[in-house]
Scaffold this motif. Structure first.
Motif, short mmCIF file in Angstrom:
data_model
loop_
_atom_site.label_atom_id
_atom_site.label_comp_id
_atom_site.label_asym_id
_atom_site.label_seq_id
_atom_site.Cartn_x
_atom_site.Cartn_y
_atom_site.Cartn_z
N THR A 166 43.61 23.50 74.16
CA THR A 166 42.38 22.90 74.05
C THR A 166 41.78 22.84 72.37
O THR A 166 42.35 23.89 71.61
N SER A 167 40.68 22.34 72.16
CA SER A 167 40.06 22.57 70.93
C SER A 167 38.80 23.14 71.26
O SER A 167 38.17 22.93 72.35
N LEU A 168 38.12 24.14 70.38
CA LEU A 168 37.19 24.99 70.89
C LEU A 168 36.22 25.01 69.74
O LEU A 168 36.70 25.29 68.40
N GLU A 169 35.10 25.30 69.84
CA GLU A 169 33.77 25.13 68.89
C GLU A 169 32.89 26.30 69.21
O GLU A 169 32.50 26.45 70.48
N THR A 170 32.39 26.99 68.44
CA THR A 170 31.57 28.21 68.64
C THR A 170 30.10 27.90 68.14
O THR A 170 30.08 27.01 67.25
N ARG A 220 38.72 24.63 66.47
CA ARG A 220 40.28 25.16 66.49
C ARG A 220 40.83 25.07 67.72
O ARG A 220 40.24 25.08 68.79
N HIS A 221 42.26 24.92 67.54
CA HIS A 221 43.01 24.79 68.85
C HIS A 221 43.33 26.29 69.30
O HIS A 221 43.76 27.05 68.70
N ARG A 273 32.07 25.29 73.33
CA ARG A 273 32.27 24.01 73.79
C ARG A 273 33.71 23.89 73.72
O ARG A 273 34.57 24.13 72.65
N LEU A 274 34.30 23.30 74.72
CA LEU A 274 35.78 22.75 74.83
C LEU A 274 36.01 21.40 74.73
O LEU A 274 35.18 20.57 75.35
N GLY A 275 37.07 20.49 73.82
CA GLY A 275 37.46 19.56 74.00
C GLY A 275 38.39 19.31 75.04
O GLY A 275 38.77 20.12 75.84
N PRO A 276 39.04 18.01 75.05
CA PRO A 276 39.86 17.88 76.26
C PRO A 276 41.04 18.55 76.12
O PRO A 276 41.61 19.02 74.92
N PRO A 277 42.19 18.93 77.09
CA PRO A 277 43.34 19.58 77.05
C PRO A 277 44.17 18.51 76.22
O PRO A 277 44.16 17.32 76.44
N ALA A 278 45.47 19.10 75.73
CA ALA A 278 46.41 18.40 74.95
C ALA A 278 47.59 19.18 75.10
O ALA A 278 47.65 20.32 75.37
N GLY A 279 48.87 18.67 74.44
CA GLY A 279 49.92 19.21 74.49
C GLY A 279 50.88 18.97 75.72
O GLY A 279 50.44 18.39 76.67
N SER A 280 52.17 18.80 75.23
CA SER A 280 53.33 18.49 76.14
C SER A 280 54.16 19.50 76.30
O SER A 280 55.43 19.57 76.81
N MET A 281 53.98 20.75 76.11
CA MET A 281 54.61 21.98 76.38
C MET A 281 54.65 22.20 77.51
O MET A 281 54.27 23.42 78.02
N VAL A 282 54.95 21.86 78.52
CA VAL A 282 54.81 21.99 79.97
C VAL A 282 56.20 22.08 80.81
O VAL A 282 57.22 21.58 80.22
N VAL A 283 56.10 22.58 82.13
CA VAL A 283 57.42 22.54 82.80
C VAL A 283 57.58 21.45 83.50
O VAL A 283 56.81 21.02 84.12
N ASP A 284 59.09 21.12 83.38
CA ASP A 284 59.37 19.73 84.16
C ASP A 284 59.94 20.64 85.54
O ASP A 284 60.82 21.08 85.48
#
Length: 448
Positions: free
Chosen positions: A252-256, A264-265, A305-316
């Motif tokens: 996710t992206s994160l803001e402080t 930042r991710h 604050r958190l943005g939406p989740p992203a990324g495709s490094m997931v288990v098949d």
């Protein structure tokens, strides 16, 4: 609880670029975004149709085929792509000047947009322009480009981006290119950029519109624990203010609150939990605004604050292939999440983990991983001390074991390690389509 605050400003000094050729863009940005409807278009169809007109027939490279090659074996680019790449080549030596002028045009013509950006632009200033130029450079690959732009468009909701912001940005983009690409700029090049930006912006607008019906633009998340594992590595656990759906292996992206509008991710360090808590591993790096704030200043009660989740490094989970996982430094966080995900699904596929760090002290999560190994006979964990650098020694350590040709591979860590790791895995026989990793360019800013 300490909450987020921010303030913005504006600056003047440059005239706005004339609004020409933007009728097509305005007509395209009509659907469901508050514009008067004229000639609505589907952006993916626009990319593909323009591509078909401009170039020989194509077939999906992801299905093992490619565009008709030119005489030297390279894919034949479309006319628009040729013009765009010539522009990019010309501005490359003066990229900093192009970026500064681009933002000057944006903020001069539309000072209200200044508040959407960080007060200090040093870190963030080239990200928007770089994303636009990267998208333009890959205009000949509609399948890959559309997926990238949809993530970008949905993610930009956290900045407060609206459909009406796209024409001013496009106007400034053309203005900056016209000023600094004078040798290659002309009516045909300008028209190519207008067509390209029109398609890019519409895909992002549509993705944002769809995301609005599914999730908020951001989540507030309260820090509930802060565990300092080493002098510069902390494990943070946060509680979102509403359910946060994600998959193990994503980020996710994160803001402080200390650096408003600087995101930042960070990867999730666990699979989804029943209590809804989220964990992140953060390493403070020199001049890293967000990372230092999280490691040295964040405490329970602070609100991020958190943005939406992203990324495709997931288990098949549709396959029982073995999993080969390379985690360098805090890149072990999503690997740990993948292990938990496999365990929760009751699978017994072999999972081989190589956890690399520059010193034994930096193997901060070794005990946790070895504990998981004792609990799961299908899991093997190999700590690797890489005193000469993760990019070289960790991939080399993997090569001394194996064979791995029947495994799916997962790589997470510093950008250089990901690049060298992917190359090494291909050399030892793992096909590229079975190697999963976070987008290197997208995560290059993780260290900040």
């Amino acid at each position: 609880m300490r909450h987020l605050k921010g303030k913005g400003g504006s600056k003047r000094g440059f005239p706005a670029f004339p609004r020409k050729l933007w009728g097509g863009l305005a007509r395209c940005e009509t659907r469901n975004h508050g514009f008067e409807g004229r000639g609505a278009c589907r952006p993916t169809e626009m990319l593909e149709a323009r591509h078909r007109m401009d170039a020989p027939p194509t077939r999906s490279a992801r299905r093992g085929t490619s565009r008709i090659p030119s005489g030297d074996g390279a894919p034949e680019p479309s006319p628009d792509a040729v013009l765009i790449r010539r522009t990019l080549a010309e501005i490359a030596p003066v990229a900093d000047k192009v970026t500064s002028y681009f933002y000057a045009l944006v903020f001069t013509a539309h000072p209200d947009l200044r508040g959407m950006f960080p007060a200090a632009m040093d870190v963030q200033r080239d990200r928007l322009l770089k994303a636009l130029l990267t998208a333009a450079e890959h205009i000949d690959d509609p399948e890959v480009l559309t997926a990238y732009l949809r993530r970008l468009g949905a993610g930009h909701r956290k900045y407060g981006t609206q459909s009406g912001h796209y024409p001013p940005v496009g106007e400034a983009l053309l203005g900056a290119l016209a000023r600094y690409a004078q040798d290659t700029w002309g009516p045909e090049t300008e028209a190519a950029w207008v067509r390209t930006y029109t398609a890019i912006s519409q895909i992002m607008i549509d993705a944002a519109s769809e995301a609005e019906t599914k999730a908020p633009p951001w989540w507030h998340a309260e820090v509930v624990s802060h565990d300092l594992r080493t002098s510069d590595i902390a494990v943070l656990t946060v509680r979102p203010d509403q359910p946060y759906p994600f998959l193990a292996g994503q980020y996710t992206s994160l803001e402080t609150p200390w650096w408003p509008r600087v995101w930042r991710h960070y990867s999730f360090a666990s699979a989804p939990r029943a209590d809804g808590l989220l964990s992140f591993h953060v390493k403070a790096v020199p001049a890293g605004w967000v990372s230092n704030a999280l490691v040295r200043h964040a405490r329970p009660g602070d609100v991020l604050r958190l943005g939406p989740p992203a990324g495709s490094m997931v288990v098949d989970h549709s396959t029982d292939n073995g999993m080969l996982c390379l985690g360098g430094g805090t890149g072990i966080a999503p690997i740990k999440a993948l292990i938990e995900d496999v365990a929760e699904h009751g699978e017994r596929r072999p999972v081989e983990v190589f956890f690399g760090a520059r010193s034994d002290d930096d193997l901060y999560d070794k005990d946790t991983l070895l504990g998981l190994q004792r609990s799961h006979p299908w899991l093997s964990v190999r700590p690797v001390v890489c005193d000469e650098g993760l990019a070289g020694q960790l991939p080399q350590a993997v090569g001394t074991h194996g064979p791995w040709s029947s495994y799916d591979a997962f790589v997470s860590g510093p950008a250089a390690m990901i690049r060298s790791g992917v190359d090494a895995l291909k050399r030892i026989g793992i096909p590229g389509e079975r190697i999963r990793h976070d987008e290197v360019e997208e995560l290059a800013g993780v260290a900040g």
